[in-house]
Design a protein around this motif. Structure first.
Motif, PDB file in Angstrom:
ATOM      1  N   ALA A 151       0.826  -1.218   0.000  1.00  0.00           N
ATOM      2  CA  ALA A 151       0.000   0.000   0.000  1.00  0.00           C
ATOM      3  C   ALA A 151       0.853   1.258   0.000  1.00  0.00           C
ATOM      4  CB  ALA A 151      -0.919  -0.004   1.220  1.00  0.00           C
ATOM      5  N   GLY A 152       2.152   1.114   0.227  1.00  0.00           N
ATOM      6  CA  GLY A 152       3.036   2.279   0.204  1.00  0.00           C
ATOM      7  C   GLY A 152       3.364   2.826   1.580  1.00  0.00           C
ATOM      8  N   LEU A 153       2.945   2.108   2.646  1.00  0.00           N
ATOM      9  CA  LEU A 153       3.242   2.575   4.006  1.00  0.00           C
ATOM     10  C   LEU A 153       4.689   2.257   4.363  1.00  0.00           C
ATOM     11  CD1 LEU A 153      -0.040   1.231   5.608  1.00  0.00           C
ATOM     12  CD2 LEU A 153       0.628   3.648   5.545  1.00  0.00           C
ATOM     13  N   GLN A 154       5.365   3.220   4.987  1.00  0.00           N
ATOM     14  CA  GLN A 154       6.696   2.929   5.549  1.00  0.00           C
ATOM     15  C   GLN A 154       6.490   2.176   6.851  1.00  0.00           C
ATOM     16  OE1 GLN A 154       9.590   6.115   6.102  1.00  0.00           O
ATOM     17  NE2 GLN A 154       8.477   7.227   4.528  1.00  0.00           N
ATOM     18  N   ILE A 155       7.316   1.191   7.078  1.00  0.00           N
ATOM     19  CA  ILE A 155       7.087   0.309   8.225  1.00  0.00           C
ATOM     20  C   ILE A 155       8.272   0.336   9.174  1.00  0.00           C
ATOM     21  CG2 ILE A 155       6.800  -2.140   8.875  1.00  0.00           C
ATOM     22  CD1 ILE A 155       5.319  -2.431   6.117  1.00  0.00           C
ATOM     23  N   LYS A 156       7.936   0.435  10.474  1.00  0.00           N
ATOM     24  CA  LYS A 156       8.955   0.160  11.493  1.00  0.00           C
ATOM     25  C   LYS A 156       8.476  -1.052  12.281  1.00  0.00           C
ATOM     26  CE  LYS A 156       9.761   2.746  15.283  1.00  0.00           C
ATOM     27  NZ  LYS A 156       9.931   2.124  16.604  1.00  0.00           N
ATOM     28  N   ILE A 157       9.346  -2.024  12.392  1.00  0.00           N
ATOM     29  CA  ILE A 157       9.040  -3.210  13.193  1.00  0.00           C
ATOM     30  C   ILE A 157       9.452  -2.931  14.631  1.00  0.00           C
ATOM     31  CG2 ILE A 157       9.583  -5.671  13.528  1.00  0.00           C
ATOM     32  CD1 ILE A 157       8.026  -5.178  10.927  1.00  0.00           C
ATOM     33  N   ASN A 158       8.575  -3.266  15.583  1.00  0.00           N
ATOM     34  CA  ASN A 158       8.903  -3.191  17.009  1.00  0.00           C
ATOM     35  C   ASN A 158       9.084  -4.603  17.537  1.00  0.00           C
ATOM     36  OD1 ASN A 158       8.832  -0.446  17.433  1.00  0.00           O
ATOM     37  ND2 ASN A 158       6.691  -0.418  18.063  1.00  0.00           N
ATOM     38  N   THR A 159      10.226  -4.859  18.122  1.00  0.00           N
ATOM     39  CA  THR A 159      10.501  -6.200  18.653  1.00  0.00           C
ATOM     40  C   THR A 159      10.848  -6.091  20.136  1.00  0.00           C
ATOM     41  OG1 THR A 159      11.358  -6.913  16.510  1.00  0.00           O
ATOM     42  CG2 THR A 159      12.023  -8.211  18.437  1.00  0.00           C
ATOM     43  N   VAL A 160      10.040  -6.713  20.972  1.00  0.00           N
ATOM     44  CA  VAL A 160      10.363  -6.738  22.404  1.00  0.00           C
ATOM     45  C   VAL A 160      11.433  -7.820  22.614  1.00  0.00           C
ATOM     46  CG1 VAL A 160       9.454  -7.147  24.722  1.00  0.00           C
ATOM     47  CG2 VAL A 160       8.063  -5.927  23.049  1.00  0.00           C
ATOM     48  N   ALA A 161      12.524  -7.431  23.269  1.00  0.00           N
ATOM     49  CA  ALA A 161      13.593  -8.396  23.545  1.00  0.00           C
ATOM     50  C   ALA A 161      13.217  -9.170  24.803  1.00  0.00           C
ATOM     51  CB  ALA A 161      14.915  -7.653  23.746  1.00  0.00           C
ATOM     52  N   VAL A 162      13.034 -10.465  24.645  1.00  0.00           N
ATOM     53  CA  VAL A 162      12.591 -11.291  25.773  1.00  0.00           C
ATOM     54  C   VAL A 162      13.644 -12.360  26.050  1.00  0.00           C
ATOM     55  CG1 VAL A 162      10.726 -12.733  26.690  1.00  0.00           C
ATOM     56  CG2 VAL A 162      10.188 -10.916  25.050  1.00  0.00           C
ATOM     57  N   LYS A 163      14.084 -12.376  27.300  1.00  0.00           N
ATOM     58  CA  LYS A 163      15.149 -13.298  27.710  1.00  0.00           C
ATOM     59  C   LYS A 163      14.744 -14.749  27.451  1.00  0.00           C
ATOM     60  CE  LYS A 163      17.776 -14.020  31.920  1.00  0.00           C
ATOM     61  NZ  LYS A 163      17.641 -13.698  33.340  1.00  0.00           N
ATOM     62  N   ASP A 164      15.690 -15.535  27.009  1.00  0.00           N
ATOM     63  CA  ASP A 164      15.487 -16.963  26.721  1.00  0.00           C
ATOM     64  C   ASP A 164      14.367 -17.196  25.716  1.00  0.00           C
ATOM     65  OD1 ASP A 164      17.461 -17.551  28.569  1.00  0.00           O
ATOM     66  OD2 ASP A 164      16.027 -17.657  30.227  1.00  0.00           O
ATOM     67  N   PHE A 165      14.037 -16.171  24.933  1.00  0.00           N
ATOM     68  CA  PHE A 165      12.999 -16.378  23.924  1.00  0.00           C
ATOM     69  C   PHE A 165      13.501 -15.999  22.534  1.00  0.00           C
ATOM     70  CE2 PHE A 165       9.616 -14.533  21.322  1.00  0.00           C
ATOM     71  CZ  PHE A 165       8.888 -15.694  21.082  1.00  0.00           C
ATOM     72  N   ASN A 166      13.856 -14.723  22.336  1.00  0.00           N
ATOM     73  CA  ASN A 166      14.242 -14.314  20.977  1.00  0.00           C
ATOM     74  C   ASN A 166      15.656 -13.729  20.881  1.00  0.00           C
ATOM     75  OD1 ASN A 166      13.729 -11.876  22.188  1.00  0.00           O
ATOM     76  ND2 ASN A 166      12.166 -11.206  20.724  1.00  0.00           N
ATOM     77  N   GLU A 167      16.439 -13.871  21.951  1.00  0.00           N
ATOM     78  CA  GLU A 167      17.776 -13.253  21.950  1.00  0.00           C
ATOM     79  C   GLU A 167      18.606 -13.712  20.754  1.00  0.00           C
ATOM     80  OE1 GLU A 167      19.835 -13.687  25.661  1.00  0.00           O
ATOM     81  OE2 GLU A 167      21.419 -12.266  25.050  1.00  0.00           O
ATOM     82  N   SER A 168      18.607 -15.022  20.498  1.00  0.00           N
ATOM     83  CA  SER A 168      19.468 -15.521  19.420  1.00  0.00           C
ATOM     84  C   SER A 168      18.886 -15.212  18.037  1.00  0.00           C
ATOM     85  CB  SER A 168      19.688 -17.028  19.573  1.00  0.00           C
ATOM     86  OG  SER A 168      18.442 -17.669  19.485  1.00  0.00           O
ATOM     87  N   GLU A 169      17.611 -14.900  17.991  1.00  0.00           N
ATOM     88  CA  GLU A 169      16.972 -14.659  16.682  1.00  0.00           C
ATOM     89  C   GLU A 169      17.046 -13.185  16.263  1.00  0.00           C
ATOM     90  OE1 GLU A 169      12.802 -15.731  16.580  1.00  0.00           O
ATOM     91  OE2 GLU A 169      12.683 -15.168  14.462  1.00  0.00           O
ATOM     92  N   ILE A 170      17.433 -12.329  17.200  1.00  0.00           N
ATOM     93  CA  ILE A 170      17.372 -10.884  16.913  1.00  0.00           C
ATOM     94  C   ILE A 170      18.180 -10.485  15.667  1.00  0.00           C
ATOM     95  CG2 ILE A 170      18.118  -8.636  17.851  1.00  0.00           C
ATOM     96  CD1 ILE A 170      16.747  -9.478  20.498  1.00  0.00           C
ATOM     97  N   PRO A 171      19.411 -10.999  15.477  1.00  0.00           N
ATOM     98  CA  PRO A 171      20.132 -10.613  14.250  1.00  0.00           C
ATOM     99  C   PRO A 171      19.363 -10.995  12.976  1.00  0.00           C
ATOM    100  CG  PRO A 171      21.618 -11.652  15.818  1.00  0.00           C
ATOM    101  CD  PRO A 171      20.236 -11.827  16.368  1.00  0.00           C
ATOM    102  N   ARG A 172      18.730 -12.155  13.006  1.00  0.00           N
ATOM    103  CA  ARG A 172      17.974 -12.596  11.828  1.00  0.00           C
ATOM    104  C   ARG A 172      16.761 -11.672  11.594  1.00  0.00           C
ATOM    105  NH1 ARG A 172      14.069 -17.373  11.908  1.00  0.00           N
ATOM    106  NH2 ARG A 172      13.249 -17.381   9.800  1.00  0.00           N
ATOM    107  N   LEU A 173      16.111 -11.281  12.665  1.00  0.00           N
ATOM    108  CA  LEU A 173      14.964 -10.366  12.532  1.00  0.00           C
ATOM    109  C   LEU A 173      15.403  -9.028  11.936  1.00  0.00           C
ATOM    110  CD1 LEU A 173      12.923 -10.889  15.812  1.00  0.00           C
ATOM    111  CD2 LEU A 173      11.915 -10.602  13.552  1.00  0.00           C
ATOM    112  N   ILE A 174      16.561  -8.567  12.388  1.00  0.00           N
ATOM    113  CA  ILE A 174      17.073  -7.281  11.872  1.00  0.00           C
ATOM    114  C   ILE A 174      17.376  -7.410  10.370  1.00  0.00           C
ATOM    115  CG2 ILE A 174      18.999  -5.625  12.022  1.00  0.00           C
ATOM    116  CD1 ILE A 174      19.168  -6.391  15.058  1.00  0.00           C
ATOM    117  N   GLU A 175      18.030  -8.513  10.009  1.00  0.00           N
ATOM    118  CA  GLU A 175      18.346  -8.721   8.580  1.00  0.00           C
ATOM    119  C   GLU A 175      17.075  -8.796   7.748  1.00  0.00           C
ATOM    120  OE1 GLU A 175      20.735 -12.224   8.993  1.00  0.00           O
ATOM    121  OE2 GLU A 175      22.611 -11.124   8.698  1.00  0.00           O
TER     122      GLU A 175
END
Ligand code: SAM
Ligand code: SF4
Length: 351
Positions: free
Chosen positions: A174-198
């Motif tokens: 639709a043409g909207l600029q997007i910012k993703i918000n990611t809550v950093a949660v211990k023992d949940f997504n710490e190791s995945e954060i670089p992949r999410l950023i990429e």
């Protein structure tokens, strides 16, 4: 593609705006130019850091009508608010939202409002993204903590990742600029954060990482969820070059550019006080309670004023009185696991 939202969104004005004034200023000299409105505290998800599974929501009889919320927003805009963010709960689950946004877009057309935006979990975007664009929204925030379908289910309890990813794709189309918000949660997504950023940068999205905040009772222990972003940043710095950029929004995010991906990355660290001195925002709930600080309990009851008078000047004076009570800063303390710093949930004020 630049759709002329002005034709589609035009609506007759119901109230003549009072003359534009200087922005409101709080006791510490901070100009108040940003209003965040939680249009509902209800949600189609139950994210574990945000809500308990069996939530008690605000009584429906206390929730202001969309006409009343429009009136309140218009008073704030006439008092110099330039940016309005709709949030929740999940703002897009409230019935009548598109007509409400279409109505608010008159303030974009008049030039009184610089930005009308939204924070959403993305579940309803496939349906609404194009309308949002047509009604003048240009940038939105979408929350996403993981790309793994099973983990997505476990963190949101009720969410479907496919629906959210389709919603994100619809918003982009639709043409909207997007910012993703990611809550950093211990023992949940710490190791995945670089992949999410990429992933985010690959699609041309900004992404911000958020530390959990102790708002409201949840089913688990908040200290067990808390992952300091200083630690995440160290890991990222071992992998990438992060260049500080001076993109302050008056909010708690500090931004860097990831040299390797070319994209922007924000760190939202509410536990440090480094952002309070530039705070330009206040928060209004769906029941018309105005919170001058996310991390404090003090609030002003604007609903009572809305119900007591049709005179917007009286409402404007009540807003002035509330702004004079804006505190210097918040009072979060993650070391106190036995009680939340404030009793209300993030979904009441919308973050
Ligand atoms: N439902 C929408 C969404 O999830 O984007 C809008 C409301 S939600 C309360 C706004 C943001 O607050 C989301 O990015 C969410 O992840 C974040 N959030 C909720 N509870 C939080 C908490 N206790 N600490 C930190 N962030 C939180
Ligand atoms: Fe709903 Fe947003 Fe809270 Fe998740 S973070 S439960 S999507 S309000």
């Amino acid at each position: 593609m630049d759709m002329p939202f002005s034709d589609k969104a035009a609506k007759p004005q119901t109230r003549s705006p009072s003359a534009r004034r200087e922005p409101m200023s709080d006791p510490f000299g901070r100009a108040i130019t940003y209003l965040r409105l939680s249009v509902t505290d209800r949600c189609d998800f139950r994210c574990v850091y945000c809500m308990s599974e069996n939530m008690t929501f605000l009584p429906k009889r206390d929730v202001l009508t969309l006409e009343e919320l429009d009136r309140l927003c218009s008073v704030f805009i006439n008092k110099g608010v330039r940016k309005l963010r709709l949030t929740g709960g999940e703002p897009l689950v409230r019935r009548g939202m598109m007509a409400f946004i279409e109505g608010l877009s008159r303030h974009l057309q008049s030039g009184d409002l610089e930005e009308l935006t939204l924070t959403t979990n993305g579940s309803q975007l496939s349906r609404f993204a194009q309308d949002l664009y047509n009604f003048g929204m240009r940038r939105i925030n979408i929350s996403l903590d993981t790309l793994d379908p099973d983990k997505f289910k476990s963190i949101t309890r009720w969410g479907e990742i496919d629906k959210v990813l389709q919603g994100i794709a619809a918003a982009k189309a639709a043409g909207l600029q997007i910012k993703i918000n990611t809550v950093a949660v211990k023992d949940f997504n710490e190791s995945e954060i670089p992949r999410l950023i990429e992933w985010a940068h690959d699609q041309g999205f900004d992404i911000s990482l958020i530390e959990t905040m102790p708002l409201g009772e949840i089913d688990g222990d908040r200290t067990a969820q808390y992952l300091p972003l200083s630690r995440v940043r160290e890991t990222l710095e071992a992998k990438w070059q992060l260049e500080e950029i001076d993109d302050r929004t008056g909010g708690p995010a500090r931004y860097v550019r990831v040299q390797e991906t070319g994209g922007r990355l924000g760190f939202i660290t509410p536990h440090t006080h480094n952002f309070c001195e530039s705070c330009n925002r206040v928060r209004l709930t769906a029941t018309g309670q105005l919170y001058m600080c996310l991390g404090q309990e003090d609030k002003a009851d604007l609903r009572a004023v809305v119900h007591s008078t049709d005179d917007d000047e009286v409402l404007a004076k009540a807003v002035d009185a509330a702004i004079l009570r804006k505190p210097k800063g918040h009072d979060f303390d993650m070391s106190r696991a036995d009680r939340p710093a404030v009793r209300r949930h993030m979904s009441t004020t919308g973050g």
